[in-house]
Design a protein around this motif. Structure first.
Motif, PDB file in Angstrom:
ATOM      1  N   GLU A 106     -20.725  23.877  12.955  1.00 10.46           N
ATOM      2  CA  GLU A 106     -21.218  22.583  13.436  1.00 10.46           C
ATOM      3  C   GLU A 106     -22.302  22.024  12.508  1.00 10.46           C
ATOM      4  OE1 GLU A 106     -22.060  22.200  17.691  1.00 10.46           O
ATOM      5  OE2 GLU A 106     -20.762  23.901  18.049  1.00 10.46           O
TER       6      GLU A 106
ATOM      7  N   LEU B  47     -16.505  20.722  16.486  1.00 18.09           N
ATOM      8  CA  LEU B  47     -17.044  19.574  17.234  1.00 18.09           C
ATOM      9  C   LEU B  47     -18.405  19.944  17.790  1.00 18.09           C
ATOM     10  CD1 LEU B  47     -13.880  18.439  19.210  1.00 18.09           C
ATOM     11  CD2 LEU B  47     -14.835  17.456  17.136  1.00 18.09           C
TER      12      LEU B  47
ATOM     13  N   VAL C 135      -6.791  21.101  31.702  1.00 20.38           N
ATOM     14  CA  VAL C 135      -6.064  20.451  30.614  1.00 20.38           C
ATOM     15  C   VAL C 135      -4.770  21.203  30.318  1.00 20.38           C
ATOM     16  CG1 VAL C 135      -6.116  20.018  28.137  1.00 20.38           C
ATOM     17  CG2 VAL C 135      -8.055  19.347  29.556  1.00 20.38           C
ATOM     18  N   ALA C 136      -4.878  22.551  30.345  1.00 17.98           N
ATOM     19  CA  ALA C 136      -3.717  23.367  30.013  1.00 17.98           C
ATOM     20  C   ALA C 136      -2.635  23.241  31.082  1.00 17.98           C
ATOM     21  CB  ALA C 136      -4.139  24.829  29.864  1.00 17.98           C
TER      22      ALA C 136
ATOM     23  N   LEU D 127     -21.186  14.996   7.235  1.00 16.39           N
ATOM     24  CA  LEU D 127     -21.219  13.655   7.817  1.00 16.39           C
ATOM     25  C   LEU D 127     -22.464  12.878   7.405  1.00 16.39           C
ATOM     26  CD1 LEU D 127     -19.867  14.507  11.361  1.00 16.39           C
ATOM     27  CD2 LEU D 127     -18.769  13.003   9.702  1.00 16.39           C
TER      28      LEU D 127
ATOM     29  N   SER E 250     -15.228  20.274  25.462  1.00 17.49           N
ATOM     30  CA  SER E 250     -14.689  21.393  26.248  1.00 17.49           C
ATOM     31  C   SER E 250     -13.652  20.925  27.256  1.00 17.49           C
ATOM     32  CB  SER E 250     -15.829  22.118  26.963  1.00 17.49           C
ATOM     33  OG  SER E 250     -16.513  21.231  27.813  1.00 17.49           O
ATOM     34  N   GLN E 251     -13.577  19.625  27.487  1.00 18.31           N
ATOM     35  CA  GLN E 251     -12.602  19.118  28.454  1.00 18.31           C
ATOM     36  C   GLN E 251     -11.311  18.650  27.782  1.00 18.31           C
ATOM     37  OE1 GLN E 251     -15.462  16.216  29.883  1.00 18.31           O
ATOM     38  NE2 GLN E 251     -15.589  17.241  31.867  1.00 18.31           N
ATOM     39  N   LEU E 252     -11.156  18.978  26.497  1.00 10.65           N
ATOM     40  CA  LEU E 252      -9.980  18.519  25.762  1.00 10.65           C
ATOM     41  C   LEU E 252      -9.079  19.679  25.385  1.00 10.65           C
ATOM     42  CD1 LEU E 252     -11.675  16.028  23.257  1.00 10.65           C
ATOM     43  CD2 LEU E 252     -10.654  15.501  25.464  1.00 10.65           C
ATOM     44  N   SER E 253      -7.810  19.391  25.152  1.00  8.66           N
ATOM     45  CA  SER E 253      -6.875  20.399  24.664  1.00  8.66           C
ATOM     46  C   SER E 253      -7.076  20.577  23.159  1.00  8.66           C
ATOM     47  CB  SER E 253      -5.442  19.959  24.942  1.00  8.66           C
ATOM     48  OG  SER E 253      -5.113  18.869  24.102  1.00  8.66           O
TER      49      SER E 253
ATOM     50  N   GLN F  28      -6.038  17.567  21.149  1.00  4.58           N
ATOM     51  CA  GLN F  28      -6.977  16.447  21.326  1.00  4.58           C
ATOM     52  C   GLN F  28      -8.271  16.688  20.557  1.00  4.58           C
ATOM     53  OE1 GLN F  28      -7.021  16.577  25.634  1.00  4.58           O
ATOM     54  NE2 GLN F  28      -5.955  14.626  25.774  1.00  4.58           N
TER      55      GLN F  28
ATOM     56  N   ALA G  24     -20.584  20.677   9.473  1.00  8.41           N
ATOM     57  CA  ALA G  24     -19.960  19.392   9.790  1.00  8.41           C
ATOM     58  C   ALA G  24     -21.005  18.281   9.751  1.00  8.41           C
ATOM     59  CB  ALA G  24     -19.298  19.451  11.161  1.00  8.41           C
TER      60      ALA G  24
ATOM     61  N   ARG H 125     -13.880  11.704  13.945  1.00  8.49           N
ATOM     62  CA  ARG H 125     -15.292  11.835  13.561  1.00  8.49           C
ATOM     63  C   ARG H 125     -15.435  11.760  12.043  1.00  8.49           C
ATOM     64  NH1 ARG H 125     -18.311  17.425  14.794  1.00  8.49           N
ATOM     65  NH2 ARG H 125     -16.870  18.116  13.178  1.00  8.49           N
TER      66      ARG H 125
ATOM     67  N   ALA I 260     -12.418  23.074  32.913  1.00  8.80           N
ATOM     68  CA  ALA I 260     -11.871  21.873  32.297  1.00  8.80           C
ATOM     69  C   ALA I 260     -10.709  22.229  31.381  1.00  8.80           C
ATOM     70  CB  ALA I 260     -12.962  21.148  31.522  1.00  8.80           C
ATOM     71  N   ARG I 261     -10.882  23.333  30.623  1.00 10.70           N
ATOM     72  CA  ARG I 261      -9.811  23.749  29.709  1.00 10.70           C
ATOM     73  C   ARG I 261      -8.563  24.119  30.494  1.00 10.70           C
ATOM     74  NH1 ARG I 261     -13.661  25.238  26.069  1.00 10.70           N
ATOM     75  NH2 ARG I 261     -14.208  27.138  27.139  1.00 10.70           N
TER      76      ARG I 261
ATOM     77  N   ARG J  89     -17.877  25.307  33.942  1.00 10.01           N
ATOM     78  CA  ARG J  89     -17.363  23.936  33.876  1.00 10.01           C
ATOM     79  C   ARG J  89     -16.432  23.778  32.675  1.00 10.01           C
ATOM     80  NH1 ARG J  89     -20.363  19.038  33.029  1.00 10.01           N
ATOM     81  NH2 ARG J  89     -22.285  20.212  32.903  1.00 10.01           N
ATOM     82  N   GLY J  90     -16.861  24.345  31.538  1.00 11.46           N
ATOM     83  CA  GLY J  90     -16.057  24.257  30.335  1.00 11.46           C
ATOM     84  C   GLY J  90     -14.701  24.908  30.510  1.00 11.46           C
ATOM     85  N   SER J  91     -14.700  26.139  31.061  1.00  8.77           N
ATOM     86  CA  SER J  91     -13.428  26.852  31.145  1.00  8.77           C
ATOM     87  C   SER J  91     -12.526  26.222  32.206  1.00  8.77           C
ATOM     88  CB  SER J  91     -13.666  28.342  31.426  1.00  8.77           C
ATOM     89  OG  SER J  91     -14.440  28.501  32.584  1.00  8.77           O
TER      90      SER J  91
END
Lengths: 288, 249
Positions: free
Chosen positions: A172, B84, A286-287, A179, B132-135, B138, A175, B146, A282-283, A278-280
């Motif tokens: 990160e 990211l 999505v899956a 940038l 964390s909410q993306l596949s 994505q 990156a 970015r 959400a994943r 929350r992160g997992s």
């Protein structure tokens, strides 16, 4: 579900016994002393407690302790971040040595941690003659107490950050640089938010210890009442003079700091856990 | 656009780059192929300024670039693991390169760029999500958006599709080629997948032990370009083009 090995999670009786034993031990070793502390502190009534805490010597000790913490905690926070940065970001000669040195205060007896400063800056110490010429006092004064506390609490912030930053890697940050971010922008916008919870944990531990340190400080302080006594030293003095209620009264202050630290740390842990969950989740969503 | 000459890098006793020379013309879409440890990623990182070579020269858009900081080279880098910023929303991620620019562009302009980039990578309306909410697919699109938001002339990608399943990978390949052709960037990407290199790039370079050992024309062509008269199979396997032969000499 495959059956697990016998004795692991299978026998409720065993599990109950182990959990019971652990809870009992924790209650006996951790909760009971705290209870005794508070009962004894108020054994002479609330008025006696207030008198013990507001006594001029006690007030001076509290002030000194806060001043020491106000110097030591920021200094060790900056050092801890810098050390963790170097150790996890660069490969250099002496890197392993630095890593070992950062943890050294943990394995040194506090008495030794205090004594080294006396041997260096005391009247008979290496730099003693030099100091007596300038009139600057280090041992038996604020600078000595600060130095001893700095040494003892040095590993806390770095110790929290080194494993964390090692695991997070540098992608990160790279990156951000590509940038167009400058070094400070990268640190403030990317690194600091990544390490903030671990950093807070380290700062909390460092604060608690800098206010509670006894051994190293007692060697360098000289225990001049109302002048170089910190809160732990003041408690010791009261206890030596059989002023038990006052000793316990002032001790509740340190216990309060410890309890506050525990509550804040638990809060941080919960927050970190919530973010991970929350992160997992959400994943998974999505899956699915 | 990218000219590398005599690039060498050694770590311990291992030669990672061994007097490597190559040239990518403006608007080119070039794949870097080779076994792991052949120096592909290191080459990319040296071009980006994330690592330094022991010897050799690097020119970007005709200017010597060896001593420029990574952010001053006018290039974008898409990382293998996306990299990211996990604590920022998708929109903040895409806007990062503009937020750190001094003087900072007006708020309105940044918001417009973010919207344009989200549309470009076909993720409209996802600006408020956290990474964390993306596949995986994505996330890779966000990483691309970015990078493109700062309008780099050169795009470097390090195994951009490595962690994605086949269907998403093929979809994203098409997108990458489309974006490259639309923006006219010069693109250099690392892959270990021959099929991907040949399908996507107009040229594939083969690296081995830090040296360029061959190249081949790929099937990827800008829309409307004339397709090569003879199929790549008719040529000798992996010959060096005259341009790169001269560089090697």
């Amino acid at each position: 579900m495959p059956r697990s090995r016998p004795g692991l999670g299978e026998a409720p009786a065993w599990r109950g016994l182990l959990i019971g034993a652990a809870l009992l031990l924790a209650a006996w070793l951790l909760v009971l002393p705290l209870l005794v502390l508070f009962v004894e502190a108020f054994s002479g009534g609330v008025a006696a407690f207030t008198a013990a805490v507001t006594n001029p010597d006690a007030a001076a000790a509290i002030r000194l302790t806060l001043v020491v913490a106000a110097i030591v905690v920021p200094a060790n926070t900056v050092f801890g971040v810098a050390a963790a940065w170097c150790i996890t970001r660069f490969r250099f000669r002496g890197r392993r040595l630095l890593q070992v040195l950062v943890g050294l205060p943990f394995s040194v007896s506090p008495v030794v941690s205090g004594l080294v400063w006396v041997l260096m800056f005391g009247a008979q110490g290496w730099f003693g003659p030099l100091l007596s010429d300038t009139g600057l006092r280090i041992v038996f004064a604020l600078p000595g107490i600060v130095l001893a506390t700095l040494f003892v609490t040095l590993p806390f912030v770095a110790g929290q950050l080194i494993p964390l930053m090692g695991a997070q890697g540098v992608a990160e940050e790279e990156a951000a640089l590509v940038l167009g971010a400058t070094g400070p922008q990268m640190f403030l916008r990317v690194t600091l938010p990544k390490i903030r919870w671990g950093l807070l944990q380290g700062v909390l531990l460092c604060s608690a210890r800098s206010m509670g340190e006894f051994g190293a400080v007692s060697v360098v302080s000289g225990r001049i009442r109302g002048l170089t006594n910190t809160v732990p030293l003041h408690i010791e003095v009261l206890y030596q003079e059989y002023d038990i209620a006052a000793a316990f009264g002032v001790a509740t202050l340190l216990a309060g700091v410890a309890l506050l630290t525990i509550v804040l740390r638990a809060g941080l842990d919960l927050r970190g856990e919530a973010l991970r969950v929350r992160g997992s989740q959400a994943r998974l969503a999505v899956a699915a | 656009m990218i000219r590398v000459q005599g690039l060498s890098k050694q770590v311990g006793a291992t030669r990672i780059l061994d007097e490597l020379s190559l040239h990518v013309a403006e608007g080119g879409f070039v794949a870097l192929l080779g076994p792991s440890g052949s120096g592909k990623t290191t080459l990319l990182r040296v071009i980006a300024g994330l690592e330094h070579a022991d010897a050799g020269t690097l020119h970007l858009a005709g200017r010597p670039a060896r001593d420029l900081p990574p952010g001053g080279r006018g290039l974008g880098f898409v990382f293998q693991g996306y990299a990211l910023f996990e604590h920022m929303t998708v929109a903040r991620n895409i806007a990062f390169g503009l937020h750190v620019r001094r003087p900072r562009p007006p708020r309105r302009e940044i918001a417009d760029t973010v919207e344009r980039m989200l549309a470009l990578v076909r993720l409209p309306g996802l600006g408020d999500r956290l990474p964390s909410q993306l596949s995986g697919g994505q996330r890779q699109r966000v990483a691309l958006a970015r990078t493109l938001a700062v309008e780099p002339r050169i795009l470097l990608l390090d195994e951009p599709f490595g962690a994605l399943d086949r269907q998403v990978r093929e979809e994203l390949r098409g997108e990458l080629r489309r974006i490259h052709d639309a923006l006219g960037t010069t693109t250099l990407f690392v892959t270990h997948d021959h099929e991907e290199a040949m399908a996507l790039a107009d040229r594939a370079l083969m690296l081995d032990r830090g040296r360029l050992v061959g190249e081949r024309a790929g099937q990827g062509r800008p829309a409307g370009a004339v397709v090569a008269a003879h199929a790549p199979q008719d040529r000798p396997a992996w010959p060096l083009s005259p341009a790169n032969r001269i560089l090697e000499a």
